[in-house]
Design a protein around this motif. Sequence first.
Motif, PDB file in Angstrom:
ATOM      1  N   GLU A 159       0.851  -1.183   0.000  1.00 50.21           N
ATOM      2  CA  GLU A 159       0.000   0.000   0.000  1.00 50.21           C
ATOM      3  C   GLU A 159       0.889   1.235   0.000  1.00 50.21           C
ATOM      4  N   GLY A 160       0.555   2.218  -0.828  1.00 53.92           N
ATOM      5  CA  GLY A 160       1.301   3.474  -0.821  1.00 53.92           C
ATOM      6  C   GLY A 160       2.328   3.600  -1.929  1.00 53.92           C
ATOM      7  N   MET A 161       2.373   2.641  -2.844  1.00 50.63           N
ATOM      8  CA  MET A 161       3.287   2.766  -3.997  1.00 50.63           C
ATOM      9  C   MET A 161       2.717   3.824  -4.941  1.00 50.63           C
ATOM     10  N   PRO A 162       3.538   4.797  -5.369  1.00 51.68           N
ATOM     11  CA  PRO A 162       3.009   5.844  -6.252  1.00 51.68           C
ATOM     12  C   PRO A 162       2.401   5.286  -7.542  1.00 51.68           C
ATOM     13  N   ALA A 163       1.520   6.076  -8.135  1.00 52.27           N
ATOM     14  CA  ALA A 163       0.905   5.703  -9.414  1.00 52.27           C
ATOM     15  C   ALA A 163       1.892   5.920 -10.557  1.00 52.27           C
ATOM     16  N   GLN A 164       1.583   5.305 -11.683  1.00 53.13           N
ATOM     17  CA  GLN A 164       2.335   5.463 -12.959  1.00 53.13           C
ATOM     18  C   GLN A 164       3.678   4.751 -12.974  1.00 53.13           C
ATOM     19  N   LEU A 165       3.901   3.813 -12.058  1.00 52.68           N
ATOM     20  CA  LEU A 165       5.144   3.026 -12.118  1.00 52.68           C
ATOM     21  C   LEU A 165       4.922   1.862 -13.082  1.00 52.68           C
ATOM     22  N   ILE A 184      -0.698 -10.636 -10.372  1.00 46.90           N
ATOM     23  CA  ILE A 184      -1.037  -9.322  -9.819  1.00 46.90           C
ATOM     24  C   ILE A 184      -2.547  -9.193  -9.935  1.00 46.90           C
ATOM     25  N   SER A 185      -3.225  -9.031  -8.799  1.00 49.91           N
ATOM     26  CA  SER A 185      -4.693  -9.019  -8.903  1.00 49.91           C
ATOM     27  C   SER A 185      -5.323  -7.691  -8.483  1.00 49.91           C
ATOM     28  N   SER A 186      -4.491  -6.692  -8.162  1.00 45.53           N
ATOM     29  CA  SER A 186      -5.044  -5.353  -7.921  1.00 45.53           C
ATOM     30  C   SER A 186      -3.935  -4.323  -7.986  1.00 45.53           C
ATOM     31  N   GLY A 187      -4.320  -3.073  -8.198  1.00 42.12           N
ATOM     32  CA  GLY A 187      -3.381  -1.960  -8.108  1.00 42.12           C
ATOM     33  C   GLY A 187      -2.582  -1.675  -9.359  1.00 42.12           C
ATOM     34  N   VAL A 188      -2.783  -2.464 -10.412  1.00 42.04           N
ATOM     35  CA  VAL A 188      -2.047  -2.264 -11.661  1.00 42.04           C
ATOM     36  C   VAL A 188      -3.039  -2.364 -12.813  1.00 42.04           C
ATOM     37  N   ARG A 189      -2.952  -1.429 -13.743  1.00 41.23           N
ATOM     38  CA  ARG A 189      -3.819  -1.502 -14.926  1.00 41.23           C
ATOM     39  C   ARG A 189      -2.997  -1.147 -16.161  1.00 41.23           C
ATOM     40  N   HIS A 190      -3.073  -1.975 -17.171  1.00 35.01           N
ATOM     41  CA  HIS A 190      -2.364  -1.755 -18.432  1.00 35.01           C
ATOM     42  C   HIS A 190      -0.881  -1.481 -18.197  1.00 35.01           C
ATOM     43  N   GLY A 191      -0.297  -2.261 -17.259  1.00 36.84           N
ATOM     44  CA  GLY A 191       1.158  -2.205 -17.062  1.00 36.84           C
ATOM     45  C   GLY A 191       1.669  -1.067 -16.205  1.00 36.84           C
ATOM     46  N   LYS A 192       0.735  -0.322 -15.554  1.00 36.37           N
ATOM     47  CA  LYS A 192       1.208   0.761 -14.667  1.00 36.37           C
ATOM     48  C   LYS A 192       0.453   0.722 -13.338  1.00 36.37           C
ATOM     49  N   THR A 193       1.160   1.094 -12.268  1.00 32.94           N
ATOM     50  CA  THR A 193       0.498   1.106 -10.961  1.00 32.94           C
ATOM     51  C   THR A 193      -0.551   2.218 -10.927  1.00 32.94           C
ATOM     52  N   LEU A 194      -1.584   1.989 -10.114  1.00 30.97           N
ATOM     53  CA  LEU A 194      -2.706   2.935 -10.038  1.00 30.97           C
ATOM     54  C   LEU A 194      -2.621   3.841  -8.806  1.00 30.97           C
ATOM     55  N   GLY A 195      -1.732   3.500  -7.869  1.00 36.23           N
ATOM     56  CA  GLY A 195      -1.710   4.221  -6.595  1.00 36.23           C
ATOM     57  C   GLY A 195      -2.613   3.550  -5.569  1.00 36.23           C
ATOM     58  N   GLN A 235      11.872  -1.956  -8.778  1.00 33.69           N
ATOM     59  CA  GLN A 235      11.422  -1.304  -9.999  1.00 33.69           C
ATOM     60  C   GLN A 235      11.232   0.199  -9.751  1.00 33.69           C
ATOM     61  N   PHE A 236      10.658   0.514  -8.590  1.00 33.08           N
ATOM     62  CA  PHE A 236      10.463   1.910  -8.169  1.00 33.08           C
ATOM     63  C   PHE A 236      11.829   2.628  -8.047  1.00 33.08           C
ATOM     64  N   LEU A 237      12.764   1.977  -7.367  1.00 34.70           N
ATOM     65  CA  LEU A 237      14.086   2.595  -7.163  1.00 34.70           C
ATOM     66  C   LEU A 237      14.806   2.781  -8.498  1.00 34.70           C
ATOM     67  N   LYS A 238      14.661   1.781  -9.367  1.00 35.28           N
ATOM     68  CA  LYS A 238      15.323   1.851 -10.682  1.00 35.28           C
ATOM     69  C   LYS A 238      14.872   3.097 -11.460  1.00 35.28           C
ATOM     70  N   GLU A 239      13.593   3.397 -11.366  1.00 32.89           N
ATOM     71  CA  GLU A 239      13.052   4.597 -12.052  1.00 32.89           C
ATOM     72  C   GLU A 239      13.719   5.865 -11.541  1.00 32.89           C
ATOM     73  N   LEU A 240      14.211   5.818 -10.302  1.00 37.62           N
ATOM     74  CA  LEU A 240      14.876   6.985  -9.699  1.00 37.62           C
ATOM     75  C   LEU A 240      16.398   6.893  -9.832  1.00 37.62           C
ATOM     76  N   GLY A 241      16.866   5.919 -10.592  1.00 40.79           N
ATOM     77  CA  GLY A 241      18.311   5.759 -10.800  1.00 40.79           C
ATOM     78  C   GLY A 241      19.028   5.130  -9.616  1.00 40.79           C
ATOM     79  N   ILE A 242      18.288   4.350  -8.802  1.00 41.24           N
ATOM     80  CA  ILE A 242      18.906   3.690  -7.638  1.00 41.24           C
ATOM     81  C   ILE A 242      18.946   2.182  -7.912  1.00 41.24           C
ATOM     82  N   PHE A 294       2.797  10.821  -4.961  1.00 41.88           N
ATOM     83  CA  PHE A 294       1.545  10.198  -5.398  1.00 41.88           C
ATOM     84  C   PHE A 294       1.699   9.585  -6.774  1.00 41.88           C
ATOM     85  N   GLU A 295       2.567  10.214  -7.596  1.00 43.74           N
ATOM     86  CA  GLU A 295       2.772   9.651  -8.933  1.00 43.74           C
ATOM     87  C   GLU A 295       4.242   9.830  -9.330  1.00 43.74           C
ATOM     88  N   MET A 296       4.703   8.980 -10.220  1.00 41.35           N
ATOM     89  CA  MET A 296       6.134   8.856 -10.483  1.00 41.35           C
ATOM     90  C   MET A 296       6.753  10.095 -11.129  1.00 41.35           C
TER      91      MET A 296
END
Length: 393
Positions: free
Chosen positions: A19-25, A58-69, A151-158, A374-376
């Motif tokens: 819970e709490g992963m930003p959207a658009q990841l 994955i059964s919730s929180g992701v739609r069309h390959g991106k997180t929803l928040g 995956q989240f950290l990778k988007e931030l270059g970590i 809230f979003e990436m």
Amino acid sequence: MRVLTAGESHGPELTAIIEGMPAQLPLTAEMITTELARRQGGHGRGRRMQIEKDQVVISSGVRHGKTLGSPITLTVVNDDWKHWTSIMGIEPLGSDIRPEDIKRQITRPRPGHADLVGGIKFGHRDLRNVLERSSARETTMRVAAGAVAKQFLKELGIVTAAHVIEIGGITADPETITALSADQILARVEKDPVYCADPAVSPAMVEAIDDAKGRGDTLGGVVEVVIEGCPPGMGSYAQFDRKLDGRLAAAMMSINAFKGVEFGIGFEMAKRFGSEVHDEIAWSAERGYYRKTNRLGGLEGGMSTGMPIIIRGVMKPIPTLYKPLESVDIDTKEPFTATIERSDPCAVPAASVVAEHVIATELAKVIIEEFRSFEMEGLKQDVEQYRRYAKEF
Ligand SMILES: Cc1cc2nc3c(=O)[nH]c(=O)nc-3n(C[C@H](O)[C@H](O)[C@H](O)COP(=O)(O)O)c2cc1C
């Protein structure tokens, strides 16, 4: 961000909720399943890992390959469940079944496991009720959740990379491994049977595992997690429970069988003068502030310094031995040799993958707390702006 896991080792399935992963990841099941396969590999793993080929749904929180928040639900089905449907059945037992008729009951607690104390605490006379949850099968979902964090950290270059640096007293050469970047570690580990980044010692580690197995014994070791690209100032000196080193240490210690943690040169610090431990500060237009050495492992005052974070954890040898230790039957109180559950001679390589993922999860939590998240896209901009500010400070 919060993560919860659920599920018994031989139950129908394992679950994690993030819970709490930003959207658009960007996120796909395949990104997670690849990491689960790493956890299942490594020389020294036994039969259970051949039965289970973990696939995440994955059964919730992701739609069309991106997180929803919204909360992300991850599930891994236990393939072995089909053999355990009655033993691990969810519904109440029929009135004609006596407790002693339930198959594979455990009344002989294994030393080094949660069996005895968990039984006392929760009032379980069939210690299977403890073992099923205390089993390291749970780490499957720590890896699944950690794959999302990575995956989240990778988007931030970590980048987070784990490798095995010791098994049964055989150690990787410190000079060889400290020269490697996180990406180089990952590339080497991918090809190595014990996930060691020093190819000169890994055959000896394999041999040590085989030797322990031949003796009906088990081996522990040390794993190292390297984090590159973490901005300075994550964590805080201002309140004890916000200190990043404390939080990362707790994450590492939460892995089954982990009994110690160190940062940078770690316990070696006890033997050196201060002048041989602390890292001198320098600045360049290209790098901003940096340390000339990194003996403190990228942490000062409970905060990241911007240097690579180096954290190591020690794993005790697996407690289930084919040469079992003595224990006491809780029904008869008679001494007995402990019940043998299916077990591996060495899980240090697999545990290194777990370590990489639990550390990634904790760091992702900290970063999500530190920035507007809230979003990436907004988050990425905030992190970049902060990095520029810190460089010129
Ligand atoms: C990846 C991994 C795999 C493990 N596999 C086994 C195993 O096959 N058999 C076993 O007895 N313990 C195994 N363990 C260790 C136990 O789960 C652990 O020792 C036990 O839960 C007691 O917890 P404690 O050692 O933290 O006190 C494994 C641990 C990890 C991290």
